[in-house]
Design an enzyme around this catalytic site. Structure first.
Site, short mmCIF file in Angstrom:
data_model
loop_
_atom_site.label_atom_id
_atom_site.label_comp_id
_atom_site.label_asym_id
_atom_site.label_seq_id
_atom_site.Cartn_x
_atom_site.Cartn_y
_atom_site.Cartn_z
N SER A 180 0.85 -1.18 0.00
CA SER A 180 0.00 0.00 0.00
C SER A 180 0.89 1.23 0.00
O SER A 180 2.11 1.12 0.06
CB SER A 180 -0.91 0.00 1.23
OG SER A 180 -0.14 0.35 2.36
N LYS A 181 0.25 2.39 -0.04
CA LYS A 181 0.99 3.64 -0.10
C LYS A 181 1.99 3.80 1.05
O LYS A 181 2.99 4.48 0.92
CB LYS A 181 0.02 4.82 -0.09
CG LYS A 181 -0.67 5.01 -1.42
CD LYS A 181 -0.99 6.48 -1.65
CE LYS A 181 -1.85 6.69 -2.87
NZ LYS A 181 -3.27 6.42 -2.61
N ARG A 182 1.67 3.14 2.16
CA ARG A 182 2.59 3.22 3.30
C ARG A 182 3.98 2.73 2.94
O ARG A 182 4.97 3.11 3.53
CB ARG A 182 2.07 2.36 4.46
CG ARG A 182 1.01 2.98 5.32
CD ARG A 182 0.62 2.03 6.43
NE ARG A 182 0.20 0.73 5.92
CZ ARG A 182 0.84 -0.41 6.13
NH1 ARG A 182 1.92 -0.43 6.87
NH2 ARG A 182 0.40 -1.54 5.61
#
Ligand code: GLU
Length: 492
Positions: A243-245
């Site tokens: 994910s963007k994390r």
């Protein structure tokens, strides 16, 4: 083999989506098959044209060309609805007049069903008097249409995971037509895959639970059932779903730094292995070697360092002319500056690129490095200054002597090297005592290609000019040691 990529334009082209597209495209290309692009835009509220464009541009950048499409799912809503009605007429579906309260109660009860699907809506439908459902429908009473999941189990031979089996009693009677008459996702996919004569559906593991529903729907509609394969998820380094994390997940964000061939190479290795330890591969080799059998069954980790490394490998071996135009497009200076600098030095630009690309891992960094060889200010890296300009008075003396020695020198790596080494000998110091401060003066950095190549590619004027500026900086710092930190930037 007819395969498809069916993104929903509710987001950009995600790394996982790009991989799915690539794997399907590889299957098509190696089998002489057909790659179909279908934009699943039926969720009007969340879909947008901008996202569709971004997906198309992303695929184009990667070189994933299509044989058919893009088809837009929303263009076939009429057919999807007709299929839903056909299921209803054939006894494979029923009208569900449940009220919102009843549905909420069903949802609340699901926990007590220990994973089994709810058949509450079906029971309510069965409890209606004969003909009642049709009468209420004719009276325009709002209702959904649900698929009547048959008894038994649904099995398929998954191209990645092998034999798969779902008990049908675990599958909800899914809604196929909503109360407003609109068809739902699974029905639309089944209709469109059949319409496009798709015979292999390869997609992410996140669709595993849709597959038995789609197989049952296809059978009930009398469509041929395609083969299915499910590619494991892409994970971040912590083992959680990417994910963007974990960094950029939008393919577009890589365009500035990464070569498309490196991205394709990287995506291919995300979940597939050629079976030996070969990692750096051109597209034609990947097309030749790709196989469903070698898709890994467990999730693969998105390793940004590996992407950068692969990018470096491809930077080092790609066509120089193409590299040149990619780099020029990324340079802060106008391309004319590069052209002007290259004048009366044939092969200068290619030679410079070839020199610099062996240590580059990103296009952007390479462009920044190339810029160092063009007229303009350079910044002195504080670390390089601390390390190699520590004894400033002496460094100043050495650089001054060097400047005078180089001035009269023929501007080629060999004579430049001879001149520097002679001077070092005369000064009775190791050559490194001249080379390291000189490197900082010329590039502002502590590392660079061989210093004589650096001098050569900078050219006489720029080299002498930079040494002059270094001397000014050193003298200024010498005169006012209390002001600021040592040579953080070149003087204006
Ligand atoms: N539109 C779906 C998605 O974006 C893919 C459907 C499919 O591959 O069957 O996840």
């Amino acid at each position: 083999m007819r395969v498809r990529f069916a993104p929903s334009p509710t987001g950009f082209l995600h790394v996982g989506g790009a991989r799915t597209a690539l794997f399907n495209w590889l299957l098509a290309r190696q089998s002489g098959g057909t790659f179909v692009l279908r934009i699943e835009d039926t969720d009007r509220a969340r879909s947008s044209e901008a996202m569709t464009d971004a997906i198309l541009r992303g695929l184009e950048w990667l070189g994933i060309d299509r044989d058919e499409g893009p088809f837009f799912q929303s263009n076939r809503v009429g057919e999807h609805t007709a299929a839903g009605r056909k299921l209803l007429a054939g006894g494979h579906a029923y009208r569900d007049f449940s009220t919102p309260e009843e549905l909420a109660r069903d949802r609340a009860n699901i926990a007590s069903l220990a994973g089994e699907a709810t058949r509450a809506a079906r029971r309510r439908a069965e409890a209606l008097a004969p003909g009642e459902a049709e009468e209420r429908a004719e009276a325009r009473e709002p209702h959904a249409v649900r698929f009547l999941v048959p008894e038994g189990s649904t099995e398929w031979e998954d191209a990645v995971h092998g034999p798969m089996r779902f008990r049908n009693r675990d599958i909800d009677d899914l809604v196929i037509l909503r109360a407003d008459g609109s068809p739902t996702y699974n029905l639309a996919v089944v209709c469109d895959d059949a319409h496009a004569r798709i015979d292999m559906v390869l997609r992410g593991d996140d669709h595993l639970s849709n597959t038995p529903k789609q197989i049952l729907l296809a059978r009930a509609l009398g469509f041929p059932v395609p083969r299915f394969g499910h590619v494991p998820l892409i994970l971040g380094r912590d083992g959680k779903r990417l994910s963007k994390r974990h960094g950029a997940t939008d393919i577009a964000e890589y365009r500035r730094d990464i070569l498309p061939e490196a991205m394709v190479n990287f995506l291919a290795l995300l979940g597939w292995s050629p079976g030996d330890d070969r990692e750096v591969m051109e597209l034609d080799e990947i097309v030749r070697r790709f196989s469903l059998k070698r898709i890994l069954r467990k999730g693969s980790v998105f390793d940004a360092d590996k992407l950068a490394w692969l990018n470096g490998r491809h930077l080092s071996r790609m066509d120089l002319a193409r590299l040149g135009s990619l780099v020029t497009a990324r340079m802060a200076q106008l391309p004319q500056t590069a052209e002007a600098a290259a004048q009366d030095r044939p092969g200068w630009y290619d030679g410079l690129l070839d020199l610099l690309r062996t240590r580059a891992r990103s296009l952007d960094a390479l462009a920044r490095n190339v810029s160092l060889y063009l007229p303009g200010e350079i910044a002195y890296e504080p670390k390089a200054v601390r390390k190699h300009w520590k004894r400033r008075a002496q460094v100043g003396e050495y650089l001054d002597a060097l400047r005078r020695r180089l001035e009269g020198c023929e501007w080629h790596p060999e004579p430049l090297e001879r001149a520097l080494r002679d001077l070092a000998e005369e000064l009775e110091v190791g050559a490194g005592r001249l080379i390291h401060p000189l490197r900082v003066a010329l590039t502002g950095q502590a590392v660079s290609p061989g210093i004589f190549d650096v001098l050569y590619y900078l050219g006489r004027d720029l080299s002498l000019d930079r040494i002059g500026r270094a001397l000014e900086t050193l003298a200024v710092e010498e005169a006012m040691p209390q002001v600021g930190s040592v040579g953080r930037t070149a003087p204006a």
